[in-house]
Design a protein around this motif. Structure first.
Motif, PDB file in Angstrom:
ATOM      1  N   SER A  12       0.832  -1.212   0.000  1.00 37.19           N
ATOM      2  CA  SER A  12       0.000   0.000   0.000  1.00 37.19           C
ATOM      3  C   SER A  12       0.867   1.263   0.000  1.00 37.19           C
ATOM      4  O   SER A  12       2.025   1.232   0.440  1.00 37.19           O
ATOM      5  N   PRO A  36      -6.363   5.780   2.115  1.00 38.33           N
ATOM      6  CA  PRO A  36      -7.017   4.715   2.898  1.00 38.33           C
ATOM      7  C   PRO A  36      -8.450   5.047   3.286  1.00 38.33           C
ATOM      8  O   PRO A  36      -9.276   4.147   3.418  1.00 38.33           O
ATOM      9  N   ARG A  67      -6.466  -1.461   6.623  1.00 32.30           N
ATOM     10  CA  ARG A  67      -6.755  -1.029   5.258  1.00 32.30           C
ATOM     11  C   ARG A  67      -5.570  -1.247   4.313  1.00 32.30           C
ATOM     12  O   ARG A  67      -5.743  -1.341   3.105  1.00 32.30           O
ATOM     13  N   GLY A 108      -6.511  -5.969  -3.076  1.00 30.75           N
ATOM     14  CA  GLY A 108      -6.984  -5.412  -4.342  1.00 30.75           C
ATOM     15  C   GLY A 108      -5.941  -5.530  -5.433  1.00 30.75           C
ATOM     16  O   GLY A 108      -6.262  -5.883  -6.585  1.00 30.75           O
ATOM     17  N   LYS A 121     -10.699   6.313   1.505  1.00 31.69           N
ATOM     18  CA  LYS A 121     -11.616   6.041   0.396  1.00 31.69           C
ATOM     19  C   LYS A 121     -11.765   4.550   0.112  1.00 31.69           C
ATOM     20  O   LYS A 121     -12.600   4.155  -0.691  1.00 31.69           O
ATOM     21  N   ARG A 122     -10.921   3.743   0.738  1.00 35.24           N
ATOM     22  CA  ARG A 122     -11.008   2.290   0.545  1.00 35.24           C
ATOM     23  C   ARG A 122     -12.145   1.712   1.393  1.00 35.24           C
ATOM     24  O   ARG A 122     -12.785   2.421   2.176  1.00 35.24           O
ATOM     25  N   GLU A 166      -7.750   2.291  -3.806  1.00 31.18           N
ATOM     26  CA  GLU A 166      -7.692   3.734  -3.610  1.00 31.18           C
ATOM     27  C   GLU A 166      -6.403   4.115  -2.891  1.00 31.18           C
ATOM     28  O   GLU A 166      -6.006   3.483  -1.910  1.00 31.18           O
ATOM     29  N   ARG A 198     -11.983   0.164  -5.681  1.00 31.04           N
ATOM     30  CA  ARG A 198     -12.151   0.804  -4.369  1.00 31.04           C
ATOM     31  C   ARG A 198     -11.077   0.311  -3.398  1.00 31.04           C
ATOM     32  O   ARG A 198     -10.553   1.088  -2.595  1.00 31.04           O
ATOM     33  N   ALA A 199     -10.735  -0.962  -3.474  1.00 35.43           N
ATOM     34  CA  ALA A 199      -9.675  -1.494  -2.613  1.00 35.43           C
ATOM     35  C   ALA A 199      -8.339  -0.844  -2.933  1.00 35.43           C
ATOM     36  O   ALA A 199      -7.467  -0.730  -2.058  1.00 35.43           O
ATOM     37  N   TYR A 214      -5.676  -2.981   0.491  1.00 36.69           N
ATOM     38  CA  TYR A 214      -5.025  -2.496  -0.739  1.00 36.69           C
ATOM     39  C   TYR A 214      -4.246  -3.644  -1.391  1.00 36.69           C
ATOM     40  O   TYR A 214      -4.346  -3.859  -2.615  1.00 36.69           O
TER      41      TYR A 214
END
Length: 662
Positions: free
Chosen positions: A168, A243, A192, A199, A245-246, A240, A237-238, A196
């Protein structure tokens, strides 16, 4: 290092990265394949982090490996985890494997389930290095998230390594700060960061392309083409950068994945069409909606009623030992309500009752514990864990059974019902002190005193403390109202007296059991009592013990519990008591019930010898003896096992032939 080599044998190196070196090894005592990872310590204080380490060892989830051990050697820390068979997603990508959208979504849900479990621990556990190389695809088609970044967990968010394309942005920032000597507290790394990385991993396996730059953005066109708009929106979304916005939790991301079918384009088109139709015929449709709602409600109730009927049918068929039919009913039940646990439990019971212990364990592991559709409830899960634990015990996999009982305890529902079996398993696994401790704690809590005394007796019996064991079993018998438990306690005491060669006391005990137990609990008692009387007759030469044994076997027949051996023993006993006519009657019943074999004709031959001995020499006729002998020998040729009585029969035949009697 000596302790390490005593416990584990390294087979070979599996890989090496920034986090450490990974080896495949064998746990010598358990004879299990494990994975040992060496982690550069870099200032970790294992003693200060013992509590956190123990949390890791207590993790248990279908899509995570079991952490078995954690220790320090020199300046390095080592983790030991269960070995997961299969191939990593990285290996499959390198082999050119194409992943279907449907299977990737399924694995994404499994990964979210595992992350939700990790993140909800206290303190939360951040995996820290999610990537295709750390996701195994098992032979069963499920995934397993391996190689926890334990250094991260123990150092309160310190990043000791990262993987380009999956880490991330905030982790990259932390790494840059560390390299540049910047001491910043505001770069927070939390759950989070794992989302990421998940994702980025999903993006790679669905598109075949990796996010190569530190803050690389996904190719939306490619992602939409490969994943479809709805799944692509979840991945985006993952991924983003911010953090906030995830997805804020793995549970939230899992829910989004579960909602994908409802968000599918075709579903939206269908809804739009239905809305247009409702607008056109509003009044008419309102009535239809009411009727439809009632119809759906009625259908649902009918499904529940039918499901309950099927579960009751499963219970009935298990009681009647109609196991093939039970399996058919089980399959119908799970088709009707795949998320309901009860039919799965009944099928596990069926396998357990058949003593198909290995199949029972596999069914529980793969069809229940790894089935994300099932809605679990703590009480029934305790029962399921017990079936698995006792199956492992019956297969003499005592260490595995202890681990399963530990999981059972964590359910928090009805665990006290199984303390007895748990304690016995601990003793057999080589933990007698733990067994005694759990029994003492259970007794202090006032849990099932009779069952705990029984368990105490079994533990003492295993530890070869016969006097203490006899006392414990006797206390169980005195206080229990459970006739099954009382029966088992009597049988355990019988075994102890047999081992001490105290057959008179054993006979007295079994007679007491026969007098005090209800008829339905007497079969095994009578069988042991008959054998004790036979042994006493052989040891003393007294016919009264044979007469008692005959009565024991006759009672077994009266209650429909007889077997081939029951009649075989009765023939021998009656013959030794010189009651040849009765012996012959039992022998004929045995032949009619179980068919002819060499043993039947052997018994006829011995009976005929004894009959001729009762006659004067000039009145004897060994023609029948010869016929029985020849029939026995003809059938005996097909037998693989040696029978000493057949050797004796041959000797008698040879003597009769030599004496001119044939």
């Amino acid at each position: 290092m000596e302790k390490f080599s005593d416990t584990y044998e390294i087979i070979g190196k599996l890989g090496e990265g920034s986090g450490g070196i990974v080896y495949k090894a064998i746990h010598k005592r358990l004879k299990k394949e494990v994975v040992v990872k060496q982690i550069k310590n870099q200032g970790m204080a294992l003693k200060e982090k013992r509590k956190e380490v123990d949390i890791l060892k207590n993790l248990n989830h279908s899509y995570l490996p079991q952490v078995l051990d954690f220790f320090e050697i020199g300046s390095n820390a080592y983790t030991v985890m269960s070995f997961i068979p299969g191939k990593s997603l990285k290996t499959l990508l390198q082999e050119g494997r194409y992943f279907q959208k449907k299977e990737v979504i399924r694995w994404a849900m499994q990964l979210c389930s595992a992350l939700q479990y990790l993140h909800e621990q206290i303190p939360p556990i951040i995996h820290g290095d999610i990537k295709p190389a750390n996701i195994m695809l098992t032979p069963k088609g499920d995934i397993c998230l391996i190689d926890f970044n334990i250094s991260f967990f123990m150092n309160s968010g310190t990043v000791l390594g990262y993987t380009d394309g999956y880490t991330s942005p905030e982790q990259y920032q932390r790494v840059r700060n560390i390299k540049e000597g910047i001491r910043e507290n505001f770069v927070k790394i939390d759950e989070r960061a794992d989302l990421y990385s998940l994702g980025a991993t999903l993006y790679h396996i669905i598109t075949g392309e990796k996010l190569t730059e530190n803050e690389g953005k996904p190719d939306r066109t490619l992602l939409n083409e490969k994943a479809g708009e709805t799944f692509a929106s979840v991945i985006e979304r993952a991924l983003e950068q911010d953090p906030r916005k995830r997805f804020q939790s793995a549970a939230e991301m899992l829910q989004a994945l579960q909602m994908l079918p409802k968000k599918d384009r075709r579903y939206k088109m269908l809804l739009a069409r239905q809305w247009a139709e409702r607008v056109i015929g509003c009044a008419c449709l309102a009535g239809c909606i009411a009727l439809t709602g009632y119809g759906v409600y009625t259908i649902r109730l009918e499904k529940i009623d039918r499901y309950n009927e099927l579960v009751e049918k499963q219970e009935q068929l298990i009681a009647e030992q109609e196991f093939d039919k039970e399996e058919e009913v089980y399959r119908e039940a799970v088709r009707l309500r795949p998320s309901s646990l009860e039919s799965y439990y009944q099928n596990a019971c069926a396998l357990y009752e058949q003593k198909a212990y290995e199949e029972c364990i596999a069914f529980i592991d793969y069809d229940i514990l790894q089935n994300e559709k099932i809605k679990q409830n703590a009480k029934r899960m305790a029962d399921i864990y017990y079936l698995k634990a006792d199956s492992q015990f019956q297969m003499e996999e005592y260490e595995d059974a202890v681990e399963t009982y530990e999981l059972l305890e964590k359910t928090g529902e009805g665990a006290e019902m199984y303390y007895k079996d748990y304690a016995i398993t601990l003793a057999y696994a080589g933990y007698p002190e733990s067994a005694e401790k759990i029994l003492e704690e259970a007794m202090e809590q006032g849990n099932n005193e009779d069952a705990l005394y029984y368990a105490k007796g079994e533990v003492e019996k295993f530890l070869e403390e016969p006097k203490q064991a006899l006392t414990s079993f006797q206390k169980c018998i005195e206080i229990t109202k459970d006739t099954d438990l009382k029966t088992r306690a009597y049988l355990m005491m019988s075994e102890l007296y047999e081992k001490e060669d105290n057959r008179e006391q054993e006979q007295k005990l079994l007679k007491e059991a026969e007098a005090s137990l209800p008829l339905e609990n007497q079969m095994m008692i009578l069988e042991r009592l008959a054998q004790v009387n036979i042994d006493l007759a052989e040891n003393t030469g007294l016919g009264k013990y044979r007469e008692e044994a005959i009565r024991n076997f006759q009672k077994i027949i009266e209650n429909g519990w007889e077997s081939y051996d029951t009649y075989n023993n009765l023939v021998i006993l009656c013959q030794k008591q010189k009651n040849l006519d009765q012996a012959e009657k039992y022998l004929k019943t045995m032949e009619e019930s179980y068919g002819e074999d060499y043993n039947v004709y052997k018994r006829y031959a011995f009976l005929e010898i004894d009959r001729q001995k009762l006659l004067k020499n000039d009145a004897r006729n060994y023609k029948k003896f010869k016929e029985f002998y020849e029939q026995a020998m003809e059938l005996y040729e097909d037998e693989e096992q040696k029978d000493m009585e057949m050797d004796l029969l041959e000797q008698l035949y040879a003597q009769a032939k030599k004496g001119g009697w044939l």
